[in-house]
Scaffold this motif. Structure first.
Motif, PDB file in Angstrom:
ATOM      1  N   ARG A  26       0.812  -1.215   0.000  1.00 47.39           N
ATOM      2  CA  ARG A  26       0.000   0.000   0.000  1.00 47.39           C
ATOM      3  C   ARG A  26       0.843   1.262   0.000  1.00 47.39           C
ATOM      4  N   ARG A  27       2.022   1.199   0.541  1.00 45.94           N
ATOM      5  CA  ARG A  27       2.874   2.375   0.636  1.00 45.94           C
ATOM      6  C   ARG A  27       3.147   2.996  -0.733  1.00 45.94           C
ATOM      7  N   THR A  28       3.193   2.191  -1.759  1.00 43.19           N
ATOM      8  CA  THR A  28       3.496   2.701  -3.092  1.00 43.19           C
ATOM      9  C   THR A  28       2.397   3.601  -3.654  1.00 43.19           C
ATOM     10  N   PHE A  29       1.206   3.502  -3.118  1.00 39.38           N
ATOM     11  CA  PHE A  29       0.077   4.252  -3.664  1.00 39.38           C
ATOM     12  C   PHE A  29       0.269   5.753  -3.591  1.00 39.38           C
ATOM     13  N   ARG A  30       0.891   6.235  -2.530  1.00 38.83           N
ATOM     14  CA  ARG A  30       0.895   7.662  -2.258  1.00 38.83           C
ATOM     15  C   ARG A  30       1.870   8.457  -3.109  1.00 38.83           C
ATOM     16  N   MET A  31       3.022   7.918  -3.364  1.00 40.91           N
ATOM     17  CA  MET A  31       4.038   8.721  -4.024  1.00 40.91           C
ATOM     18  C   MET A  31       4.866   7.981  -5.066  1.00 40.91           C
ATOM     19  N   PHE A  32       4.798   6.677  -5.084  1.00 42.86           N
ATOM     20  CA  PHE A  32       5.690   5.918  -5.951  1.00 42.86           C
ATOM     21  C   PHE A  32       5.197   5.849  -7.390  1.00 42.86           C
ATOM     22  N   THR A  33       6.157   5.730  -8.270  1.00 44.83           N
ATOM     23  CA  THR A  33       5.913   5.361  -9.648  1.00 44.83           C
ATOM     24  C   THR A  33       6.239   3.881  -9.812  1.00 44.83           C
ATOM     25  N   MET A  34       5.363   3.165 -10.495  1.00 41.27           N
ATOM     26  CA  MET A  34       5.534   1.740 -10.716  1.00 41.27           C
ATOM     27  C   MET A  34       5.919   1.488 -12.164  1.00 41.27           C
ATOM     28  N   GLY A  35       6.681   0.439 -12.374  1.00 41.03           N
ATOM     29  CA  GLY A  35       7.088   0.156 -13.738  1.00 41.03           C
ATOM     30  C   GLY A  35       7.454  -1.287 -13.975  1.00 41.03           C
ATOM     31  N   TRP A  36       7.668  -1.578 -15.252  1.00 41.79           N
ATOM     32  CA  TRP A  36       8.109  -2.889 -15.694  1.00 41.79           C
ATOM     33  C   TRP A  36       9.406  -2.760 -16.467  1.00 41.79           C
ATOM     34  N   PHE A  37      10.321  -3.671 -16.183  1.00 41.54           N
ATOM     35  CA  PHE A  37      11.564  -3.820 -16.908  1.00 41.54           C
ATOM     36  C   PHE A  37      11.667  -5.261 -17.387  1.00 41.54           C
ATOM     37  N   ARG A  38      12.576  -5.498 -18.306  1.00 39.57           N
ATOM     38  CA  ARG A  38      12.810  -6.862 -18.743  1.00 39.57           C
ATOM     39  C   ARG A  38      14.287  -7.070 -19.034  1.00 39.57           C
ATOM     40  N   GLN A  39      14.703  -8.321 -18.940  1.00 40.01           N
ATOM     41  CA  GLN A  39      16.078  -8.672 -19.228  1.00 40.01           C
ATOM     42  C   GLN A  39      16.107 -10.011 -19.950  1.00 40.01           C
ATOM     43  N   ALA A  40      16.603  -9.983 -21.168  1.00 38.66           N
ATOM     44  CA  ALA A  40      16.754 -11.188 -21.965  1.00 38.66           C
ATOM     45  C   ALA A  40      18.121 -11.800 -21.702  1.00 38.66           C
ATOM     46  N   PRO A  41      18.282 -13.102 -21.956  1.00 37.45           N
ATOM     47  CA  PRO A  41      19.586 -13.735 -21.757  1.00 37.45           C
ATOM     48  C   PRO A  41      20.689 -13.039 -22.546  1.00 37.45           C
ATOM     49  N   GLY A  42      21.765 -12.705 -21.874  1.00 33.91           N
ATOM     50  CA  GLY A  42      22.891 -12.064 -22.521  1.00 33.91           C
ATOM     51  C   GLY A  42      22.696 -10.598 -22.834  1.00 33.91           C
ATOM     52  N   LYS A  43      21.579 -10.030 -22.434  1.00 33.07           N
ATOM     53  CA  LYS A  43      21.280  -8.628 -22.711  1.00 33.07           C
ATOM     54  C   LYS A  43      21.178  -7.823 -21.423  1.00 33.07           C
ATOM     55  N   GLU A  44      21.300  -6.511 -21.561  1.00 30.00           N
ATOM     56  CA  GLU A  44      21.122  -5.633 -20.418  1.00 30.00           C
ATOM     57  C   GLU A  44      19.640  -5.447 -20.114  1.00 30.00           C
ATOM     58  N   ARG A  45      19.363  -5.104 -18.886  1.00 24.56           N
ATOM     59  CA  ARG A  45      18.006  -4.785 -18.488  1.00 24.56           C
ATOM     60  C   ARG A  45      17.505  -3.572 -19.258  1.00 24.56           C
ATOM     61  N   GLU A  46      16.252  -3.605 -19.675  1.00 27.07           N
ATOM     62  CA  GLU A  46      15.689  -2.473 -20.385  1.00 27.07           C
ATOM     63  C   GLU A  46      14.325  -2.092 -19.824  1.00 27.07           C
ATOM     64  N   PHE A  47      14.052  -0.822 -19.883  1.00 26.28           N
ATOM     65  CA  PHE A  47      12.781  -0.275 -19.439  1.00 26.28           C
ATOM     66  C   PHE A  47      11.677  -0.653 -20.413  1.00 26.28           C
ATOM     67  N   VAL A  48      10.499  -0.958 -19.876  1.00 22.45           N
ATOM     68  CA  VAL A  48       9.352  -1.321 -20.702  1.00 22.45           C
ATOM     69  C   VAL A  48       8.217  -0.305 -20.569  1.00 22.45           C
ATOM     70  N   ALA A  49       7.763  -0.058 -19.340  1.00 21.57           N
ATOM     71  CA  ALA A  49       6.615   0.824 -19.134  1.00 21.57           C
ATOM     72  C   ALA A  49       6.578   1.301 -17.696  1.00 21.57           C
ATOM     73  N   ALA A  50       5.902   2.431 -17.464  1.00 22.03           N
ATOM     74  CA  ALA A  50       5.764   2.977 -16.120  1.00 22.03           C
ATOM     75  C   ALA A  50       4.423   3.680 -15.963  1.00 22.03           C
ATOM     76  N   ILE A  51       3.960   3.757 -14.723  1.00 25.17           N
ATOM     77  CA  ILE A  51       2.723   4.451 -14.397  1.00 25.17           C
ATOM     78  C   ILE A  51       2.823   5.010 -12.990  1.00 25.17           C
ATOM     79  N   ARG A  52       2.210   6.163 -12.771  1.00 25.30           N
ATOM     80  CA  ARG A  52       2.206   6.772 -11.454  1.00 25.30           C
ATOM     81  C   ARG A  52       1.000   6.306 -10.656  1.00 25.30           C
ATOM     82  N   TRP A  53       1.217   5.951  -9.385  1.00 23.05           N
ATOM     83  CA  TRP A  53       0.108   5.593  -8.508  1.00 23.05           C
ATOM     84  C   TRP A  53      -0.902   6.729  -8.400  1.00 23.05           C
ATOM     85  N   SER A  54      -0.416   7.963  -8.444  1.00 24.42           N
ATOM     86  CA  SER A  54      -1.302   9.118  -8.338  1.00 24.42           C
ATOM     87  C   SER A  54      -2.235   9.241  -9.533  1.00 24.42           C
TER      88      SER A  54
END
Length: 122
Positions: A26-54
């Motif tokens: 519940r703590r994330t609701f007030r101020m946090f931004t939530m997101g998704w990342f992904r990492q394929a084998p042998g690759k660096e982590r990459e950003f996928v999507a984000a959304i604000r709890w607000s």
């Protein structure tokens, strides 16, 4: 402590769909931004999507735009990633993340889930 638990990964054919879920504290609701990342084998982590709890603001990587949709259900403390028109190059471990701002999330999130595997077969 913020806890994030992903689910919904699996094996899908090219062109198919999956919906990932991230159960958050519940703590994330007030101020946090939530997101998704992904990492394929042998690759660096990459950003996928984000959304604000607000509410209101979303952001997508170019590779996800038009195919993926991020959303929240505040009553369930959950963020979703609906993935359509999946391609083999979408194969990766997908991680849920949280941070106090979008800027921090996009570069160095404070909290991570353990990830869920998405495999797209040709």
């Amino acid at each position: 402590q913020v806890q994030l638990v992903e689910s919904g990964g699996g094996l899908v054919q090219t062109g198919g769909s999956l919906r990932l879920s991230c159960a958050a504290s519940r703590r994330t609701f007030r101020m946090f931004t939530m997101g998704w990342f992904r990492q394929a084998p042998g690759k660096e982590r990459e950003f996928v999507a984000a959304i604000r709890w607000s509410g209101g603001s979303t952001n997508y990587a170019d590779s996800a735009k038009g195919r993926f949709t991020i959303s929240t259900d505040n009553a369930k403390n959950t963020v979703y990633l609906q993935m359509n028109s999946l391609k083999p190059e979408d194969t990766a471990v997908y991680y849920c993340a949280a941070a106090p701002s979008y800027t921090i999330l996009s570069n160095n999130p404070d909290y991570w889930g353990r990830g869920t595997q998405v495999t797209v077969s040709s």
